[in-house]
Design an enzyme around this catalytic site. Structure first.
Site, PDB file in Angstrom:
ATOM      1  N   ILE A 113       0.850  -1.193   0.000  1.00  0.00           N
ATOM      2  CA  ILE A 113       0.000   0.000   0.000  1.00  0.00           C
ATOM      3  C   ILE A 113       0.886   1.244   0.000  1.00  0.00           C
ATOM      4  CG2 ILE A 113      -1.770   1.297   1.245  1.00  0.00           C
ATOM      5  CD1 ILE A 113      -2.779  -1.325   2.399  1.00  0.00           C
ATOM      6  N   ASN A 120      -1.686   6.296   7.936  1.00  0.00           N
ATOM      7  CA  ASN A 120      -1.926   6.051   9.357  1.00  0.00           C
ATOM      8  C   ASN A 120      -1.820   7.334  10.172  1.00  0.00           C
ATOM      9  OD1 ASN A 120      -2.631   3.379   9.689  1.00  0.00           O
ATOM     10  ND2 ASN A 120      -0.542   2.654   9.923  1.00  0.00           N
ATOM     11  N   ASP A 129      -6.067  -0.073   9.540  1.00  0.00           N
ATOM     12  CA  ASP A 129      -6.540  -1.464   9.514  1.00  0.00           C
ATOM     13  C   ASP A 129      -7.676  -1.638   8.515  1.00  0.00           C
ATOM     14  OD1 ASP A 129      -4.705  -2.263  11.378  1.00  0.00           O
ATOM     15  OD2 ASP A 129      -6.103  -2.280  13.071  1.00  0.00           O
ATOM     16  N   GLU A 155       1.479  -3.742   5.704  1.00  0.00           N
ATOM     17  CA  GLU A 155       0.638  -3.358   4.563  1.00  0.00           C
ATOM     18  C   GLU A 155       1.065  -4.063   3.274  1.00  0.00           C
ATOM     19  OE1 GLU A 155       4.000  -0.283   4.666  1.00  0.00           O
ATOM     20  OE2 GLU A 155       2.923  -1.622   6.026  1.00  0.00           O
TER      21      GLU A 155
END
Length: 236
Positions: A113, A120, A129, A155
């Site tokens: 990702i 985040n 998440d 990720e």
């Protein structure tokens, strides 16, 4: 008859015979019988034996179910419900061995990702998440039955494309890129979150290389996809 039943059916057997001189308890049990009785049989005793066999059958089924659940927990990632890295290494070893032995094509996708730390920091770890779970859901819907999707860690994801040439693997990667871009991510209250993109490194198994070499080439391709702008697929 007991032997045939045990081989072909999920059933328990209680052998009842009047030929006490011709058959033994050990012989019946060795064939898979759960119990063995000589005639004449008292009904109360038969009922007790039936209850005992049914209880043991239930306990066995519970034990099998528990072992299956433990196996699932040992190989499945809790957040995404995809396989975990432990299963990845075992499965990729099997696939590489199959390619060495029978020469079917094998391709590997490494996905990451993009800018996940920034995501985040901006939205919070719970939102992170949800993004991971959303990407995992897209991966699951884009693959064939024999493809294997894994959460590699954090990720990062891996997809093992067995019996797959590079050209089809590239098409699968492009489809994943598009679907992830289109994915709408929400928090538990249904509030939309920022969308994410992924970068993908793609490698096809080369004759003579080992498992770790294949992973390393896919990882290098992933790094190249990130270096050249992210949200794209790079070929090893």
């Amino acid at each position: 008859l007991t032997d045939r039943i045990k081989k072909n059916f999920d059933a328990d057997v209680i052998v009842i015979t009047g030929y006490s001189a011709d058959y033994s308890y050990e012989e019946a049990i060795s064939k898979g019988a759960s119990d063995f009785l000589f005639k004449p049989v008292r009904f109360a005793e038969l009922l007790l034996r039936l209850k005992r066999v049914l209880k043991e059958r239930h306990l066995t089924q519970e034990r099998v179910k528990m072992l299956e659940q433990l196996q699932t927990l040992a190989t499945t990632d809790g957040l995404t419900k995809l396989f975990n890295s432990r299963h990845f290494y075992n499965q990729l070893t099997l696939e590489v061995d199959r390619s060495i032995r029978y020469n079917p094509p094998l391709s590997l996708l490494l996905l990451d990702i993009d800018h996940f730390k920034d995501y985040n920091d901006l939205n919070g770890h719970l939102a992170g998440d949800h993004a991971i779970a959303a990407v995992a859901s897209v991966i699951g819907t884009c693959l064939r039955d024999n493809d294997i999707a894994i959460r590699y860690g954090g990720e990062e994801f891996v997809v093992i494309l067995s019996k797959t040439e590079l050209e089809y693997a590239k098409q699968a990667a492009e489809r994943l890129l598009m679907k992830v871009r289109q994915q709408k991510i929400t928090d538990p209250q249904g509030i939309p979150l920022t969308s994410v993109t992924v970068s993908i490194g793609l490698a096809q198994y080369a004759t003579g290389e080992n498992r770790d070499s294949l992973i390393a080439r896919a990882d290098t391709a992933l790094y190249e996809a990130k270096r050249t702008g992210r949200n794209r697929c790079s070929l090893a």
